[in-house]
Design a protein around this motif. Structure first.
Motif, mmCIF file in Angstrom:
data_model
loop_
_atom_site.group_PDB
_atom_site.id
_atom_site.type_symbol
_atom_site.label_atom_id
_atom_site.label_comp_id
_atom_site.label_asym_id
_atom_site.label_seq_id
_atom_site.Cartn_x
_atom_site.Cartn_y
_atom_site.Cartn_z
ATOM 1 N N SER A 167 0.836 -1.010 -0.068
ATOM 2 C CA SER A 167 0.251 0.010 0.005
ATOM 3 C C SER A 167 0.956 1.304 0.180
ATOM 4 N N VAL A 168 0.460 2.542 -0.461
ATOM 5 C CA VAL A 168 1.036 3.717 -0.546
ATOM 6 C C VAL A 168 0.380 4.390 0.345
ATOM 7 N N THR A 169 0.786 4.988 1.597
ATOM 8 C CA THR A 169 -0.093 5.902 2.497
ATOM 9 C C THR A 169 0.341 7.313 2.172
ATOM 10 N N VAL A 170 -0.363 8.064 2.982
ATOM 11 C CA VAL A 170 -0.161 9.461 3.064
ATOM 12 C C VAL A 170 1.287 9.713 3.100
ATOM 13 N N ASP A 171 1.901 9.374 4.113
ATOM 14 C CA ASP A 171 2.954 9.608 4.568
ATOM 15 C C ASP A 171 3.997 9.016 3.638
ATOM 16 N N SER A 172 3.720 7.799 2.891
ATOM 17 C CA SER A 172 4.823 7.089 1.829
ATOM 18 C C SER A 172 4.986 8.335 0.537
ATOM 19 N N ARG A 173 3.809 8.917 0.319
ATOM 20 C CA ARG A 173 4.025 9.946 -0.646
ATOM 21 C C ARG A 173 5.096 11.178 -0.394
ATOM 22 N N ARG A 174 5.108 11.406 1.091
ATOM 23 C CA ARG A 174 5.949 12.519 1.345
ATOM 24 C C ARG A 174 7.165 12.286 2.314
ATOM 25 N N ARG A 175 7.524 10.980 2.164
ATOM 26 C CA ARG A 175 8.460 10.302 2.845
ATOM 27 C C ARG A 175 9.905 11.047 2.451
ATOM 28 N N ARG A 176 10.218 11.200 1.463
ATOM 29 C CA ARG A 176 11.477 11.987 0.903
ATOM 30 C C ARG A 176 11.427 13.381 1.576
ATOM 31 N N GLU A 177 10.246 14.038 1.325
ATOM 32 C CA GLU A 177 10.199 15.437 2.201
ATOM 33 C C GLU A 177 10.385 15.418 3.551
ATOM 34 N N MET A 178 9.651 14.329 4.131
ATOM 35 C CA MET A 178 10.075 14.294 5.871
ATOM 36 C C MET A 178 11.682 13.985 6.206
ATOM 37 N N TYR A 179 12.124 13.088 5.419
ATOM 38 C CA TYR A 179 13.666 12.802 5.364
ATOM 39 C C TYR A 179 14.488 14.070 5.293
ATOM 40 N N GLN A 180 14.098 14.892 4.218
ATOM 41 C CA GLN A 180 14.981 15.993 3.736
ATOM 42 C C GLN A 180 14.778 17.030 4.743
ATOM 43 N N ALA A 181 13.698 17.296 5.253
ATOM 44 C CA ALA A 181 13.454 18.277 6.446
ATOM 45 C C ALA A 181 14.165 17.758 7.687
ATOM 46 N N GLY A 182 14.260 16.363 8.184
ATOM 47 C CA GLY A 182 14.831 15.780 9.211
ATOM 48 C C GLY A 182 16.520 16.296 9.094
ATOM 49 N N PHE A 183 16.947 16.000 7.859
ATOM 50 C CA PHE A 183 18.327 16.179 7.673
ATOM 51 C C PHE A 183 18.757 17.817 7.907
ATOM 52 N N ARG A 184 17.721 18.819 7.374
ATOM 53 C CA ARG A 184 18.141 20.182 7.569
ATOM 54 C C ARG A 184 17.777 20.462 8.971
ATOM 55 N N ARG A 185 17.040 19.827 9.574
ATOM 56 C CA ARG A 185 16.768 20.020 11.186
ATOM 57 C C ARG A 185 17.777 19.469 11.782
ATOM 58 N N ASP A 186 18.495 18.352 11.563
ATOM 59 C CA ASP A 186 19.534 17.896 12.376
ATOM 60 C C ASP A 186 20.924 18.721 12.311
ATOM 61 N N ALA A 187 21.061 19.032 10.877
ATOM 62 C CA ALA A 187 22.155 19.998 10.673
ATOM 63 C C ALA A 187 21.973 21.259 11.491
ATOM 64 N N GLU A 188 20.852 22.171 11.526
ATOM 65 C CA GLU A 188 20.925 22.914 12.024
ATOM 66 C C GLU A 188 21.027 23.140 13.783
ATOM 67 N N ARG A 189 20.335 21.863 14.253
ATOM 68 C CA ARG A 189 20.645 21.699 15.804
ATOM 69 C C ARG A 189 22.174 21.295 16.055
ATOM 70 N N GLU A 190 22.753 20.680 15.084
ATOM 71 C CA GLU A 190 24.090 20.422 15.339
ATOM 72 C C GLU A 190 24.920 21.699 15.657
#
Length: 366
Positions: free
Chosen positions: A143-166
C-alpha cells in the motif's frame, strides 16, 4: 506460495550510463530518458527513497542533476572517488536502514560486484533492468500511504533540522522553541488507515498497550458513532513530521475510555504524548466525563506509563468502570487507570517539552 521479498526502502543510483545517458566527464551532453524519469518519480510516489553514488566531480554532477530537474528527488548524494560499497554503507547508516532494505543500480559489472562482495545483503541491479524495476515486487509496496508519498520530504526536512541543531550554540530548549512546532489532531480518513495500522504495530516505546488493530478492526471503530479514531500529525518550519500519533477513544455519556494512545519515537523529545493527553483531558472535562485509560506493560513502554501518571491517571476504583462493556482486557493484562478531569484555563500557547508552541494546536472538537 512464494514468500514476498522484503520491500526496498532506498535505491542508490549510479549516474553515468545509468540515471543518465552518456559520461559527464567525457564532455557528453548527458540526458535522462522519459522512461528513467518515470521510474524516479514513481518510486518517489511509492515512498522509496533514492540516493546517488557516482564516481564523478561532485559540483559538476550535482549542477547537472539540478539542470535536469531531478536533484530534489535524491537524498544523501555521495559523488566522489571512493569505493561505492563505502558510499552505500554510509547511506544505509545515515538512514538507519538494514542492508537488506537497500538496493544499488549501476551499468558496470565490476561496481556491482564490489558492492555485492562487501555488502551481500544489498540487492544489485544492472542498468539494463531499469525498465522493469517498477514491476518487481520489492519495489511495489502493498500500500502507498499519505506519509509514503511525502517520505522524501520528511527525510529531507529531518536532515536540515539535524544539521541546524548540530550547529546551534544555545540551550536545547531555545532551539526547540525556534522550530515553530505545530500539532494537528483530527479524525482518521480512508487514506490514512494504513498509516494508522502501522502506528499500532510499529510503535513500542510510546504505545500504551502494544495491541495491534488491523485494517478491519479500525474500519469497524470508524463506523461506530461511539468511537473516535484520531490521527495526530506534527511539523515545524523545516517541514512535516507526518502522522506521529494515534488515539482510539470510546465515548459514553459518563465515561471516555482511552483504549490506545501511541506516538512515534521520532517526537518523544517534543513531549507529544503529554500534549495529546492534556488536550484530551480538557475535552473530557468540557463534556463532564471521567477518563479511563488502558495500559498494558511491555518490555519497552515504561515511558508511556510515566506520561499517564504525570497527567494524573491513577489506579483508582470508580463506578464509571461499570459503563465499560468491552471484554477480554483482563486476559491481556490491561490496567485501567482513572482520572476525573478538571478544566484548566486555556493557555495562550500549548507546551511541548517545556517549549511553548508558537502556532496553535489544531484539533477536532469532540
Amino acid at each position: 506460495m512464494a514468500e514476498r521479498p522484503t520491500t526496498v526502502k532506498c535505491l542508490v543510483w549510479d549516474l553515468d550510463n545509468t540515471l543518465w545517458q552518456g559520461t559527464l566527464l567525457d564532455g557528453d551532453d548527458v540526458r535522462i530518458t522519459d522512461g528513467v524519469r518515470r521510474v524516479v518519480t514513481e518510486l518517489d510516489r511509492r515512498g522509496v527513497l533514492q540516493a546517488v553514488c557516482s564516481k564523478n566531480d561532485h559540483d559538476l554532477a550535482w549542477e547537472r542533476l539540478e539542470r535536469l530537474g531531478v536533484a530534489d528527488y535524491f537524498v544523501l548524494p555521495h559523488i566522489g572517488w571512493g569505493p561505492k560499497s563505502a558510499s552505500v554503507r554510509s547511506i544505509a547508516e545515515r538512514l538507519n536502514f538494514a542492508h537488506g532494505a537497500m538496493a544499488f543500480i549501476d551499468d558496470t559489472p565490476a561496481e556491482r560486484a564490489e558492492v555485492s562482495y562487501h555488502l551481500p545483503e544489498v540487492r544489485c541491479y544492472d542498468a539494463e533492468q531499469l525498465s522493469a524495476l517498477l514491476d518487481l515486487p520489492e519495489f511495489s509496496p502493498v500500500s502507498v500511504t499519505v506519509d509514503s508519498r511525502r517520505r522524501r520530504e520528511m527525510y529531507q526536512a529531518g536532515f536540515r533540522r539535524d544539521a541546524e541543531r548540530e550547529a546551534y550554540k544555545g540551550p536545547d530548549e531555545d532551539f526547540l522553541r525556534s522550530l515553530d512546532l505545530w500539532m494537528s489532531i483530527d479524525r482518521a480518513t480512508e487514506d490514512e488507515l494504513t498509516r494508522v495500522e502501522e502506528l499500532t504495530l510499529r510503535t513500542s516505546q510510546m504505545n500504551a498497550t502494544g495491541v495491534h488493530y488491523d485494517d478491519a478492526s479500525l474500519r469497524r471503530l470508524m463506523a461506530d458513532p461511539e468511537h473516535e479514531v484520531l490521527v495526530v500529525t506534527m511539523g515545524d518550519r523545516f517541514g512535516p513530521h507526518g502522522a506521529v500519533g494515534l488515539v482510539l477513544l470510546h465515548r459514553t455519556a459518563v465515561t471516555w475510555h482511552l483504549k490506545l494512545l501511541a506516538t512515534s519515537c521520532r517526537v518523544v523529545s517534543f513531549g507529544a504524548g503529554a500534549a495529546i493527553l492534556n488536550w484530551l483531558i480538557d475535552q473530557a472535562a468540557a463534556s463532564g466525563a471521567h477518563l479511563i485509560a488502558d495500559f498494558r506493560a511491555t518490555p519497552r513502554n515504561r515511558m508511556m506509563e510515566i506520561a499517564y501518571r504525570f497527567a494524573g491517571f491513577e489506579d483508582q476504583p470508580c463506578a464509571c468502570h461499570d459503563a465499560l462493556t468491552e471484554a477480554g482486557d483482563t486476559a491481556l493484562g490491561v490496567q485501567r487507570l482513572h482520572l476525573v478531569p478538571g478544566r484548566r484555563p486555556a493557555p495562550a500557547t500549548m507546551r511541548l517539552d517545556a517549549v511553548e508552541l508558537t502556532k496553535a494546536v489544531r484539533a477536532v472538537s469532540l
